[in-house]
Design a protein around this motif. Sequence first.
Motif, mmCIF file in Angstrom:
data_model
loop_
_atom_site.group_PDB
_atom_site.id
_atom_site.type_symbol
_atom_site.label_atom_id
_atom_site.label_comp_id
_atom_site.label_asym_id
_atom_site.label_seq_id
_atom_site.Cartn_x
_atom_site.Cartn_y
_atom_site.Cartn_z
ATOM 1 N N ALA A 283 7.046 30.766 36.778
ATOM 2 C CA ALA A 283 5.597 30.539 36.663
ATOM 3 C C ALA A 283 4.907 30.782 37.991
ATOM 4 N N CYS A 284 3.640 31.173 37.891
ATOM 5 C CA CYS A 284 2.788 31.366 39.071
ATOM 6 C C CYS A 284 1.571 30.449 38.950
ATOM 7 N N LEU A 285 1.282 29.704 40.011
ATOM 8 C CA LEU A 285 0.111 28.836 40.063
ATOM 9 C C LEU A 285 -0.862 29.417 41.085
ATOM 10 N N PHE A 286 -2.053 29.767 40.634
ATOM 11 C CA PHE A 286 -3.033 30.411 41.500
ATOM 12 C C PHE A 286 -4.159 29.450 41.855
ATOM 13 N N GLY A 287 -4.485 29.374 43.137
ATOM 14 C CA GLY A 287 -5.709 28.705 43.517
ATOM 15 C C GLY A 287 -6.877 29.535 43.011
ATOM 16 N N LEU A 288 -7.992 28.896 42.747
ATOM 17 C CA LEU A 288 -9.138 29.624 42.195
ATOM 18 C C LEU A 288 -9.991 30.237 43.304
ATOM 19 N N ASP A 289 -10.749 29.393 43.987
ATOM 20 C CA ASP A 289 -11.641 29.880 45.036
ATOM 21 C C ASP A 289 -10.839 30.449 46.201
ATOM 22 N N GLY A 290 -11.115 31.684 46.558
ATOM 23 C CA GLY A 290 -10.460 32.290 47.707
ATOM 24 C C GLY A 290 -9.202 33.060 47.373
ATOM 25 N N LEU A 398 6.028 35.876 32.940
ATOM 26 C CA LEU A 398 5.849 34.627 33.664
ATOM 27 C C LEU A 398 4.666 33.848 33.101
ATOM 28 N N ARG A 399 4.757 32.541 33.155
ATOM 29 C CA ARG A 399 3.639 31.691 32.766
ATOM 30 C C ARG A 399 2.689 31.585 33.947
ATOM 31 N N THR A 400 1.410 31.415 33.666
ATOM 32 C CA THR A 400 0.412 31.390 34.735
ATOM 33 C C THR A 400 -0.537 30.208 34.555
ATOM 34 N N ALA A 401 -0.964 29.656 35.693
ATOM 35 C CA ALA A 401 -1.955 28.581 35.682
ATOM 36 C C ALA A 401 -2.908 28.801 36.838
ATOM 37 N N VAL A 402 -4.112 28.318 36.690
ATOM 38 C CA VAL A 402 -5.096 28.361 37.760
ATOM 39 C C VAL A 402 -5.500 26.926 38.065
ATOM 40 N N VAL A 403 -5.642 26.629 39.346
ATOM 41 C CA VAL A 403 -5.962 25.256 39.749
ATOM 42 C C VAL A 403 -7.146 25.248 40.699
ATOM 43 N N SER A 404 -7.920 24.170 40.614
ATOM 44 C CA SER A 404 -9.057 23.990 41.512
ATOM 45 C C SER A 404 -9.318 22.502 41.679
ATOM 46 N N ALA A 419 -10.679 34.262 32.036
ATOM 47 C CA ALA A 419 -10.132 33.027 31.463
ATOM 48 C C ALA A 419 -8.870 33.271 30.644
ATOM 49 N N ASP A 420 -8.741 34.445 30.027
ATOM 50 C CA ASP A 420 -7.603 34.709 29.141
ATOM 51 C C ASP A 420 -6.316 35.038 29.903
ATOM 52 N N LEU A 421 -6.368 35.068 31.236
ATOM 53 C CA LEU A 421 -5.176 35.398 32.018
ATOM 54 C C LEU A 421 -4.278 34.197 32.279
ATOM 55 N N PHE A 422 -4.717 32.986 31.857
ATOM 56 C CA PHE A 422 -3.991 31.788 32.283
ATOM 57 C C PHE A 422 -3.621 30.895 31.107
ATOM 58 N N ASP A 423 -2.371 30.434 31.147
ATOM 59 C CA ASP A 423 -1.870 29.526 30.110
ATOM 60 C C ASP A 423 -2.383 28.114 30.299
ATOM 61 N N ALA A 424 -2.732 27.767 31.518
ATOM 62 C CA ALA A 424 -3.226 26.413 31.796
ATOM 63 C C ALA A 424 -4.275 26.485 32.885
ATOM 64 N N ARG A 425 -5.267 25.593 32.758
ATOM 65 C CA ARG A 425 -6.323 25.488 33.765
ATOM 66 C C ARG A 425 -6.483 24.024 34.118
ATOM 67 N N PRO A 431 -4.960 17.809 45.315
ATOM 68 C CA PRO A 431 -3.599 18.225 45.589
ATOM 69 C C PRO A 431 -2.905 17.122 46.409
ATOM 70 N N PRO A 432 -1.549 17.006 46.363
ATOM 71 C CA PRO A 432 -0.607 17.897 45.668
ATOM 72 C C PRO A 432 -0.405 17.596 44.182
ATOM 73 N N GLU A 433 -0.988 16.494 43.662
ATOM 74 C CA GLU A 433 -0.803 16.165 42.249
ATOM 75 C C GLU A 433 -1.342 17.268 41.352
ATOM 76 N N LEU A 434 -2.353 17.975 41.815
ATOM 77 C CA LEU A 434 -2.924 19.084 41.045
ATOM 78 C C LEU A 434 -1.853 20.121 40.713
ATOM 79 N N TYR A 435 -1.015 20.466 41.706
ATOM 80 C CA TYR A 435 0.028 21.463 41.482
ATOM 81 C C TYR A 435 1.131 20.914 40.577
ATOM 82 N N ARG A 436 1.483 19.656 40.779
ATOM 83 C CA ARG A 436 2.506 19.057 39.923
ATOM 84 C C ARG A 436 2.052 19.046 38.470
ATOM 85 N N ALA A 437 0.768 18.701 38.250
ATOM 86 C CA ALA A 437 0.234 18.661 36.892
ATOM 87 C C ALA A 437 0.243 20.059 36.274
ATOM 88 N N ALA A 438 -0.049 21.074 37.069
ATOM 89 C CA ALA A 438 -0.032 22.450 36.561
ATOM 90 C C ALA A 438 1.380 22.852 36.149
#
Length: 512
Positions: A283-290, A398-404, A419-425, A431-438
């Motif tokens: 899986a890949c977790l992407f930050g949103l802004d930046g 790979l599964r994908t998520a975006v986090v902010s 919006a359709d590129l991500f399995d979870a938002r 953070p870091p709980e944001l990444y764990r939740a993703a």
Amino acid sequence: MTIKLLIADIDGTMVTQDKVLTARTCEAVDRLRASGVMFTVTSGRPPRGMAGLVAALKLTAPVAAFNGGMYVKPDLTTVLEQRTIPPDIARQAVDYMLQAGLDVWVYQGTDWFLRDPEAFRAPRERNNVGFDPVVIADLRRVLDAPIKLVGVSEDTALVARCEAELSMRLGTEASAARSTPYYLDVTHPEANKGMVVREASRLLQLPLEQIAAIGDMSNDLPMLTTAGLGIAMGNASPEVQRFARHVTRSNEEDGFAYAVDSFILGQPPRARTRLGLPPRTRACLFGLDGVLTQTSSLHARAWKQLCDYYLRQRARASGQPFIPFDLVRDYSRYFDGKPPLEDLRAFLDSRDIVLPESTVRALNDRKAAVLVELLRQEQAETYEGAVRYAQAARAAGLRTAVVSPSRHCDEMLRSAGIADLFDARLDATAPPELYRAAARALDVGSEEAVVFEDTPAGIAAARAAHFAYVIGVDRLGQPAELRRHGADIVVTDPAALLEQEATPHLALEEAH
């Protein structure tokens, strides 16, 4: 980062609670050796107390006994170097521990001295080290050149209090740290496991970045934070785990073997899949802004609208001049990349404005509403390379998520049309709980997920959450800062990872 040497603690790490060295642990050491990775151990035990383990593991590198108080060859009799506690400091430490209610053991030369062979933990220690202690009524008689003192009690809270107090009393004269909840070890100030890592680096002529360390107790922290790669056992305390790069399973679950396979042999010196990721990645977790979106200007305009409105109202009420929000200076200094609420508080402090917490939160909520309105009026810009990478990741299965950390993730994705590129938002979580939740939302473990982040704070949070691989996306020309906060690799854009096989001079830097 290519690991050339792994240094392991013994009790709580290499062996189970019953002091068993499992077959899986022995096999993992064999795999290290076959892969060209050197291996050795360090422990608070005396050299003779490591004989069975050294033989079973067929060790060839120098061994650090007494937490680094003595370095010996694998024959455990040839002393390469030792560091003893000055007699006056030893007497001070022994007197304090006895008065505090701890039993005390003294290790000097090749002997172990104590007052009562049947006292708490003494019979167990005899079984662990494999030889008998010398019983002596007055421990002060054997403090000429002690290598290690041990305070012992079944009252673990007392041991913890004594650790704090004795550390303060001894200062730089000696090191005091718990090796188990029941033991407080006192050694020469340079006889700590951090110095074990440094001494190994010197003896073997290896940079610290090529050394990994694994342990479970607070006395392992110096080596976990000194080595290029620190791994905490699953049975370690939250404090120890917080400072480690990775957390493995417990010593009852063959956590050492799991760490070797997952974090040493399973991590390439340079990502080598077609996506430029470790082979274990699911899986890949992407930050949103930046990372995905170019939203700084939208955020800056939203803050300017809000702050100018508030500052103008405040100026009218107080009769003071109105000083508007500066889109460039104020936004970059107080808001860009800063955690929600902290950014606004910092700006208000710069204007000497003190507001109730409820008002600060209300202003922050209003800013979010202003931003949503701006997103309705215009499309959020994306980084084309990052979007292309997310598409490639999905195409590769790979599964994908975006986090902010802020609350406008859905609106931003819809505005940008991705919006359709991500399995979870996931958003509105620190953070870091944001990444764990993703990771939980994608049903993957942290060792199977890769985080893409563009800020030093985001990189540090992902590392604190023990993700297997953290990629710094350098939009602001600060690669060294991203590496310093824990990025495994730094790229100017995720798309660079797609091009690494075709481009000989890649804008990509590994962390060293």
